[in-house]
Motif scaffolding. Structure first.
Motif, PDB file in Angstrom:
ATOM      1  N   LEU A 142       0.837  -1.212   0.175  1.00 14.03           N
ATOM      2  CA  LEU A 142       0.127  -0.016  -0.118  1.00 14.03           C
ATOM      3  C   LEU A 142       0.922   1.319  -0.044  1.00 14.03           C
ATOM      4  O   LEU A 142       1.908   1.054   0.448  1.00 14.03           O
ATOM      5  N   GLU A 143       0.335   2.201  -0.477  1.00 13.50           N
ATOM      6  CA  GLU A 143       0.955   3.505  -0.312  1.00 13.50           C
ATOM      7  C   GLU A 143       0.478   4.596   0.595  1.00 13.50           C
ATOM      8  O   GLU A 143      -0.570   4.494   0.949  1.00 13.50           O
ATOM      9  N   LEU A 144       1.125   5.595   1.005  1.00 14.07           N
ATOM     10  CA  LEU A 144       0.801   6.731   1.834  1.00 14.07           C
ATOM     11  C   LEU A 144       0.729   7.959   1.136  1.00 14.07           C
ATOM     12  O   LEU A 144       1.665   8.255   0.486  1.00 14.07           O
ATOM     13  N   ASN A 145      -0.328   8.841   1.224  1.00 15.82           N
ATOM     14  CA  ASN A 145      -0.418  10.000   0.883  1.00 15.82           C
ATOM     15  C   ASN A 145      -0.465  11.200   1.909  1.00 15.82           C
ATOM     16  O   ASN A 145      -0.908  10.737   2.919  1.00 15.82           O
ATOM     17  N   TYR A 146       0.063  12.194   1.783  1.00 20.52           N
ATOM     18  CA  TYR A 146      -0.217  13.244   2.984  1.00 20.52           C
ATOM     19  C   TYR A 146      -0.643  14.546   2.337  1.00 20.52           C
ATOM     20  O   TYR A 146      -0.292  15.118   1.581  1.00 20.52           O
ATOM     21  N   VAL A 160       0.109  17.256   8.937  1.00 22.41           N
ATOM     22  CA  VAL A 160      -0.199  16.548   7.695  1.00 22.41           C
ATOM     23  C   VAL A 160      -1.149  15.544   8.118  1.00 22.41           C
ATOM     24  O   VAL A 160      -0.947  14.834   9.108  1.00 22.41           O
ATOM     25  N   GLU A 161      -2.194  15.084   7.100  1.00 28.96           N
ATOM     26  CA  GLU A 161      -3.086  14.065   7.606  1.00 28.96           C
ATOM     27  C   GLU A 161      -2.445  12.868   6.471  1.00 28.96           C
ATOM     28  O   GLU A 161      -2.105  13.110   5.465  1.00 28.96           O
ATOM     29  N   VAL A 162      -2.407  11.600   7.178  1.00 27.12           N
ATOM     30  CA  VAL A 162      -1.814  10.732   6.474  1.00 27.12           C
ATOM     31  C   VAL A 162      -2.924   9.645   5.865  1.00 27.12           C
ATOM     32  O   VAL A 162      -4.052   9.386   6.558  1.00 27.12           O
ATOM     33  N   LEU A 163      -3.046   9.617   4.498  1.00 24.91           N
ATOM     34  CA  LEU A 163      -4.084   8.846   3.902  1.00 24.91           C
ATOM     35  C   LEU A 163      -3.612   7.554   3.185  1.00 24.91           C
ATOM     36  O   LEU A 163      -2.547   7.677   2.386  1.00 24.91           O
ATOM     37  N   ALA A 164      -4.238   6.306   3.505  1.00 21.92           N
ATOM     38  CA  ALA A 164      -3.769   5.103   2.887  1.00 21.92           C
ATOM     39  C   ALA A 164      -4.309   5.137   1.464  1.00 21.92           C
ATOM     40  O   ALA A 164      -5.324   5.590   1.039  1.00 21.92           O
ATOM     41  N   ARG A 165      -3.551   4.546   0.415  1.00 22.87           N
ATOM     42  CA  ARG A 165      -4.050   4.349  -0.984  1.00 22.87           C
ATOM     43  C   ARG A 165      -3.785   2.759  -1.187  1.00 22.87           C
ATOM     44  O   ARG A 165      -2.532   2.458  -0.930  1.00 22.87           O
ATOM     45  N   TRP A 166      -4.575   2.060  -1.938  1.00 18.64           N
ATOM     46  CA  TRP A 166      -4.485   0.771  -2.419  1.00 18.64           C
ATOM     47  C   TRP A 166      -4.625   0.586  -3.794  1.00 18.64           C
ATOM     48  O   TRP A 166      -5.693   0.989  -4.142  1.00 18.64           O
ATOM     49  N   THR A 167      -3.767   0.006  -4.480  1.00 15.32           N
ATOM     50  CA  THR A 167      -3.981  -0.460  -5.995  1.00 15.32           C
ATOM     51  C   THR A 167      -3.766  -1.955  -5.852  1.00 15.32           C
ATOM     52  O   THR A 167      -2.761  -2.319  -5.807  1.00 15.32           O
ATOM     53  N   ASP A 193      -4.647   0.036  10.021  1.00 14.47           N
ATOM     54  CA  ASP A 193      -4.622   0.960  10.868  1.00 14.47           C
ATOM     55  C   ASP A 193      -2.968   1.087  11.446  1.00 14.47           C
ATOM     56  O   ASP A 193      -2.254   1.908  11.417  1.00 14.47           O
ATOM     57  N   LEU A 194      -2.517   0.171  11.957  1.00 12.70           N
ATOM     58  CA  LEU A 194      -1.146   0.204  12.676  1.00 12.70           C
ATOM     59  C   LEU A 194      -0.182  -0.066  11.541  1.00 12.70           C
ATOM     60  O   LEU A 194       0.911   0.553  11.753  1.00 12.70           O
ATOM     61  N   TRP A 195      -0.360  -0.438  10.442  1.00 10.77           N
ATOM     62  CA  TRP A 195       0.462  -0.353   9.243  1.00 10.77           C
ATOM     63  C   TRP A 195       0.575   0.868   8.926  1.00 10.77           C
ATOM     64  O   TRP A 195       1.900   1.533   8.419  1.00 10.77           O
ATOM     65  N   VAL A 196      -0.307   1.636   8.687  1.00  6.54           N
ATOM     66  CA  VAL A 196      -0.277   3.085   8.192  1.00  6.54           C
ATOM     67  C   VAL A 196       0.616   3.835   9.244  1.00  6.54           C
ATOM     68  O   VAL A 196       1.301   4.644   8.932  1.00  6.54           O
ATOM     69  N   LEU A 197       0.142   3.553  10.643  1.00  9.56           N
ATOM     70  CA  LEU A 197       0.970   4.318  11.672  1.00  9.56           C
ATOM     71  C   LEU A 197       2.397   4.107  11.449  1.00  9.56           C
ATOM     72  O   LEU A 197       3.177   5.152  11.552  1.00  9.56           O
ATOM     73  N   ARG A 198       2.874   2.795  11.557  1.00  9.02           N
ATOM     74  CA  ARG A 198       4.136   2.326  11.400  1.00  9.02           C
ATOM     75  C   ARG A 198       4.865   3.077  10.099  1.00  9.02           C
ATOM     76  O   ARG A 198       6.076   3.825  10.399  1.00  9.02           O
ATOM     77  N   GLN A 199       4.337   3.166   8.735  1.00  8.65           N
ATOM     78  CA  GLN A 199       4.840   3.696   8.046  1.00  8.65           C
ATOM     79  C   GLN A 199       5.008   5.312   7.858  1.00  8.65           C
ATOM     80  O   GLN A 199       5.924   5.762   7.417  1.00  8.65           O
ATOM     81  N   ALA A 200       3.934   5.920   8.528  1.00 10.02           N
ATOM     82  CA  ALA A 200       3.991   7.385   8.717  1.00 10.02           C
ATOM     83  C   ALA A 200       4.940   7.829   9.472  1.00 10.02           C
ATOM     84  O   ALA A 200       5.641   8.726   9.568  1.00 10.02           O
ATOM     85  N   CYS A 201       5.015   7.139  10.862  1.00  9.33           N
ATOM     86  CA  CYS A 201       6.086   7.311  11.627  1.00  9.33           C
ATOM     87  C   CYS A 201       7.576   7.397  11.148  1.00  9.33           C
ATOM     88  O   CYS A 201       8.496   8.207  11.493  1.00  9.33           O
ATOM     89  N   LEU A 366      -0.592  14.255  -1.358  1.00 10.26           N
ATOM     90  CA  LEU A 366       0.615  14.079  -2.020  1.00 10.26           C
ATOM     91  C   LEU A 366       1.366  12.915  -1.506  1.00 10.26           C
ATOM     92  O   LEU A 366       1.332  12.496  -0.725  1.00 10.26           O
ATOM     93  N   SER A 367       2.100  12.368  -2.534  1.00 10.83           N
ATOM     94  CA  SER A 367       3.244  11.411  -2.415  1.00 10.83           C
ATOM     95  C   SER A 367       4.276  11.991  -1.664  1.00 10.83           C
ATOM     96  O   SER A 367       4.249  13.000  -1.165  1.00 10.83           O
ATOM     97  N   LYS A 368       4.987  11.030  -0.913  1.00 15.07           N
ATOM     98  CA  LYS A 368       6.129  11.752  -0.016  1.00 15.07           C
ATOM     99  C   LYS A 368       7.246  12.513  -0.960  1.00 15.07           C
ATOM    100  O   LYS A 368       7.618  13.522  -0.395  1.00 15.07           O
ATOM    101  N   ILE A 369       7.387  12.050  -2.186  1.00 19.43           N
ATOM    102  CA  ILE A 369       8.436  12.955  -2.894  1.00 19.43           C
ATOM    103  C   ILE A 369       7.691  14.183  -3.386  1.00 19.43           C
ATOM    104  O   ILE A 369       8.155  15.549  -3.251  1.00 19.43           O
ATOM    105  N   GLU A 370       6.526  14.346  -3.467  1.00 15.64           N
ATOM    106  CA  GLU A 370       5.605  15.308  -4.030  1.00 15.64           C
ATOM    107  C   GLU A 370       5.621  16.292  -2.767  1.00 15.64           C
ATOM    108  O   GLU A 370       5.553  17.602  -2.960  1.00 15.64           O
ATOM    109  N   PHE A 371       5.225  15.822  -1.461  1.00 16.53           N
ATOM    110  CA  PHE A 371       5.089  16.512  -0.437  1.00 16.53           C
ATOM    111  C   PHE A 371       6.447  17.479  -0.159  1.00 16.53           C
ATOM    112  O   PHE A 371       6.561  18.494   0.169  1.00 16.53           O
TER     113      PHE A 371
END
Length: 383
Positions: A142-146, A160-167, A193-201, A366-371
């Motif tokens: 999965l990917e995160l947007n910010y 920033v709000e962290v938003l999960a994206r799934w393709t 939710d915990l996966w998103v938290l780990r990646q965001a941190c 935004l993606s991490k690079i875009e952010f």
């Protein structure tokens, strides 16, 4: 916040977070509010394009069922054929409730697909999708947007709000509402939710090493995730592993009737707040997050629901936005207006006293690079 006459057991928050369409009519049968699903990807030019006059069909009488007829079946459910111009016709059930707000009469329509039409093939497909989601979570696919949150009082980055994206590799991009509902249905939501938290941190720690100073990150947590055993210890461990203070984390919670009286929801939130984690009530103003709840656990933020923002300067939306801001001041919480897309909406909210904003007017997710590019080049943030 229950409205004065809304005593039927159904509330705005439950309606807003549903995967169905939610529409509010006034006493003249005009649409005054709706959720994103009803607005079909925000492509309509005005609210009355949402439902053409002949989009409902009553099979039993072989005729069109008009919007004006819903007020005659308050407190009841009716099954209709729904025929929007841009979607395939489907059978739906419509639950109608009446309520009064500021001495005016309104009618809420909850329009949901008729689950009795659901086949075993549909259920098997959902199971396959849940398996695919679980596999992709384990493989970190999965990917995160910010999405930035801006404090316009000093043009600074509030957070920033962290938003999960799934393709999915077979189906393609899955809408967040759909895969979150899937995760809740099949018991994967805490894992998600915990996966998103780990990646965001991890990302927050990397950014701070790069001198990209993001004050706080906001991560959405389903109410069902608070049933996860030792949640506080797991969150504390994730923060410690990344050298992040609890005060840098906001958990955005949308209360709903998914929480049972026996759930440890409130106690877990109090425990998390005791170690310094901030708690935000998401989509506030639409009903279930009422004053009684606010008295039971600490709240650091109230997020004004985008349904009100998108309807400004509609009088009802303006009045409710002012109420949410007033409540936030009384409980010393930060009020955040989300879904701000136009300068007009910003002007109205700023005049009310809102200072922190989130929405496409400032930046899309935004993606991490875009952010990083936005932070260094495209923003007007005072660094």
């Amino acid at each position: 916040m229950k409205t004065d006459g809304l005593n039927t057991g159904r509330d705005w928050q439950e309606l807003q977070e549903t995967n169905g369409r939610f529409v509010v009519l006034d006493s003249n049968d005009l649409i005054v509010s709706c959720n994103d699903n009803a607005e079909h990807a925000r492509s309509v030019s005005n609210l009355h394009d949402i439902f053409p006059l002949d989009c409902f069909w009553l099979d039993s009488e072989q005729r069109t069922f008009h919007l004006s007829e819903f007020k005659k079946i308050v407190g009841k459910e009716i099954k209709l054929l729904f025929m929007p111009s841009d979607f395939e016709a489907c059978r739906v059930k419509v639950i109608v409730e009446a309520f009064q707000l500021f001495d005016r009469q309104y009618y809420s329509l909850l329009i949901q697909n008729d689950q009795t039409e659901c086949s075993l093939d549909d259920r098997y497909h959902s199971y396959q999708m849940a398996q695919a989601l679980s596999t992709d979570l384990k493989n970190n696919l999965l990917e995160l947007n910010y999405q930035p949150q801006i404090n316009i009082s000093d043009s600074s980055l509030y957070g920033v709000e962290v938003l999960a994206r799934w393709t999915d590799k077979k189906v393609g991009r899955i809408a967040p509402d759909d895969f979150i509902a899937l995760a809740e249905e099949f018991g994967l939501i805490a894992e998600l939710d915990l996966w998103v938290l780990r990646q965001a941190c991890k990302q927050l720690a990397i950014w701070r090493e790069k001198d990209i100073q993001v004050p706080i990150i906001a991560v959405n947590f389903s109410p069902l995730s608070f049933r996860h055993p030792s949640l506080k210890n797991e969150i504390q461990s994730i923060l410690n592993q990344n050298g992040i203070l609890p005060s840098s984390l906001v958990l955005e919670v949308t209360e709903s009737k998914k929480i049972k009286s026996s759930d440890p929801f409130i106690n877990v939130i109090i425990d998390l707040h005791s170690i310094g984690v901030n708690i935000s009530l998401d989509d506030f103003g639409t009903g279930y997050s009422n004053l009684k709840r606010l008295l039971k656990f600490p709240v650091s933020q109230l997020k004004l629901d985008r349904a009100f923002v998108c309807e400004l300067p509609n009088k009802l939306s303006e009045e409710l936005s002012e109420v949410v801001l007033s409540i936030s001041k009384k409980i010393n919480a930060v009020a955040i207006a989300e879904g701000v897309e136009t300068q007009l909406q910003l002007s109205y909210l700023t005049a009310m006293g809102y200072q922190v904003f989130q929405g496409y007017l400032f930046s899309s997710p935004l993606s991490k690079i875009e952010f990083e590019n936005w932070f260094f080049k495209d923003s007007n943030i005072s660094l």
